[in-house]
Write a protein that holds these residues in place. Sequence first.
Motif, PDB file in Angstrom:
ATOM      1  N   PHE A  39     -14.941  39.431  21.169  1.00  0.00           N
ATOM      2  CA  PHE A  39     -13.729  39.737  20.421  1.00  0.00           C
ATOM      3  C   PHE A  39     -12.703  39.168  21.136  1.00  0.00           C
ATOM      4  N   VAL A  40     -11.799  38.518  21.015  1.00  0.00           N
ATOM      5  CA  VAL A  40     -10.815  38.411  22.505  1.00  0.00           C
ATOM      6  C   VAL A  40      -9.159  38.512  21.326  1.00  0.00           C
ATOM      7  N   PRO A  41      -9.125  39.416  22.188  1.00  0.00           N
ATOM      8  CA  PRO A  41      -7.172  39.736  22.177  1.00  0.00           C
ATOM      9  C   PRO A  41      -6.503  38.875  21.875  1.00  0.00           C
ATOM     10  N   PHE A  42      -5.590  38.335  21.284  1.00  0.00           N
ATOM     11  CA  PHE A  42      -4.418  37.727  21.920  1.00  0.00           C
ATOM     12  C   PHE A  42      -3.228  38.021  21.393  1.00  0.00           C
ATOM     13  N   VAL A  43      -1.800  37.203  22.028  1.00  0.00           N
ATOM     14  CA  VAL A  43      -0.455  37.543  21.740  1.00  0.00           C
ATOM     15  C   VAL A  43       0.220  36.767  21.612  1.00  0.00           C
ATOM     16  N   ALA A  44       1.262  36.951  20.842  1.00  0.00           N
ATOM     17  CA  ALA A  44       1.100  35.149  19.416  1.00  0.00           C
ATOM     18  C   ALA A  44       3.247  34.948  20.381  1.00  0.00           C
ATOM     19  N   ILE A  45       3.436  33.562  21.104  1.00  0.00           N
ATOM     20  CA  ILE A  45       4.603  33.303  21.439  1.00  0.00           C
ATOM     21  C   ILE A  45       4.990  32.147  21.143  1.00  0.00           C
ATOM     22  N   PRO A  46       5.742  32.112  21.063  1.00  0.00           N
ATOM     23  CA  PRO A  46       6.254  30.989  20.576  1.00  0.00           C
ATOM     24  C   PRO A  46       6.311  29.143  21.498  1.00  0.00           C
ATOM     25  N   MET A  47       5.635  28.372  20.964  1.00  0.00           N
ATOM     26  CA  MET A  47       4.932  27.243  22.108  1.00  0.00           C
ATOM     27  C   MET A  47       6.184  27.146  22.900  1.00  0.00           C
ATOM     28  N   VAL A  48       7.487  26.784  22.366  1.00  0.00           N
ATOM     29  CA  VAL A  48       8.479  26.288  23.148  1.00  0.00           C
ATOM     30  C   VAL A  48       8.495  26.545  25.046  1.00  0.00           C
ATOM     31  N   ALA A  49       8.063  28.604  24.499  1.00  0.00           N
ATOM     32  CA  ALA A  49       8.302  29.692  25.721  1.00  0.00           C
ATOM     33  C   ALA A  49       6.973  29.020  26.874  1.00  0.00           C
ATOM     34  N   LEU A  50       5.947  28.579  26.441  1.00  0.00           N
ATOM     35  CA  LEU A  50       5.051  28.723  27.335  1.00  0.00           C
ATOM     36  C   LEU A  50       4.865  27.522  29.064  1.00  0.00           C
ATOM     37  N   GLN A  51       5.020  27.849  29.142  1.00  0.00           N
ATOM     38  CA  GLN A  51       5.542  26.954  30.703  1.00  0.00           C
ATOM     39  C   GLN A  51       4.200  26.323  31.444  1.00  0.00           C
ATOM     40  N   LEU A  52       3.225  25.372  31.178  1.00  0.00           N
ATOM     41  CA  LEU A  52       2.414  25.256  31.814  1.00  0.00           C
ATOM     42  C   LEU A  52       2.316  24.974  32.794  1.00  0.00           C
ATOM     43  N   THR A  53       1.046  24.949  34.325  1.00  0.00           N
ATOM     44  CA  THR A  53       0.343  24.147  35.287  1.00  0.00           C
ATOM     45  C   THR A  53      -0.876  23.969  34.802  1.00  0.00           C
ATOM     46  N   GLY A  54      -1.037  23.054  35.351  1.00  0.00           N
ATOM     47  CA  GLY A  54      -2.247  22.311  35.149  1.00  0.00           C
ATOM     48  C   GLY A  54      -2.874  21.568  33.754  1.00  0.00           C
ATOM     49  N   SER A  55      -3.805  21.313  33.247  1.00  0.00           N
ATOM     50  CA  SER A  55      -3.830  20.270  31.846  1.00  0.00           C
ATOM     51  C   SER A  55      -5.115  20.651  31.419  1.00  0.00           C
ATOM     52  N   PRO A  56      -4.915  22.622  30.018  1.00  0.00           N
ATOM     53  CA  PRO A  56      -5.970  22.475  30.042  1.00  0.00           C
ATOM     54  C   PRO A  56      -6.660  21.114  28.412  1.00  0.00           C
ATOM     55  N   LYS A  57      -7.625  21.643  28.646  1.00  0.00           N
ATOM     56  CA  LYS A  57      -8.684  20.631  27.414  1.00  0.00           C
ATOM     57  C   LYS A  57      -8.999  21.207  26.434  1.00  0.00           C
ATOM     58  N   ALA A  58      -8.229  20.499  25.054  1.00  0.00           N
ATOM     59  CA  ALA A  58      -8.773  21.108  24.499  1.00  0.00           C
ATOM     60  C   ALA A  58      -9.284  20.576  23.060  1.00  0.00           C
TER      61      ALA A  58
END
Length: 144
Positions: A39-58
Amino acid sequence: MSAKGKCLCGRVQYTFTHRLSGLDVCHCKNCQRQSGAAFVPFVAIPMVALQLTGSPKAFMDNDTESGKTVARHFCGDCGSPLYVVVEAAPQTAYVAVGTLDDTHDLRPECHGWTASKQEWIQILDSATQHEFEPHLQPESTVPE
Ligand SMILES: [Zn+2]
Ligand SMILES: [Zn+2]
């Protein structure tokens, strides 16, 4: 609170500042397949709050039990699942909790898709259980 996390190889890192709600634990077959876990636990946050470095694939996961597309963002180098975005809540990032540095305050709030839960998993917490699609919380677009 402010939180940070990263994929296994560290090429994708993220930070966010947001009050964390409880975990949405997903027992759907597609999360099992992508993660290789039960199973995978997730936590929900607003997209705008997420600061990424690097380039994940989708990976656009169209073959879902709900019939709705799930955008599964992952590290293209090491394969860690990082976050998903579901069609019904396009402004929310569901961050895969195993990638967070600090998880000690987090507890389940909801279990979804328990119809496909692996047999040996016994849910012993008091979080609500949904045999199929869990109810989504109203989207918050403002970091807290
Ligand atoms: Zn990686
Ligand atoms: Zn799932």
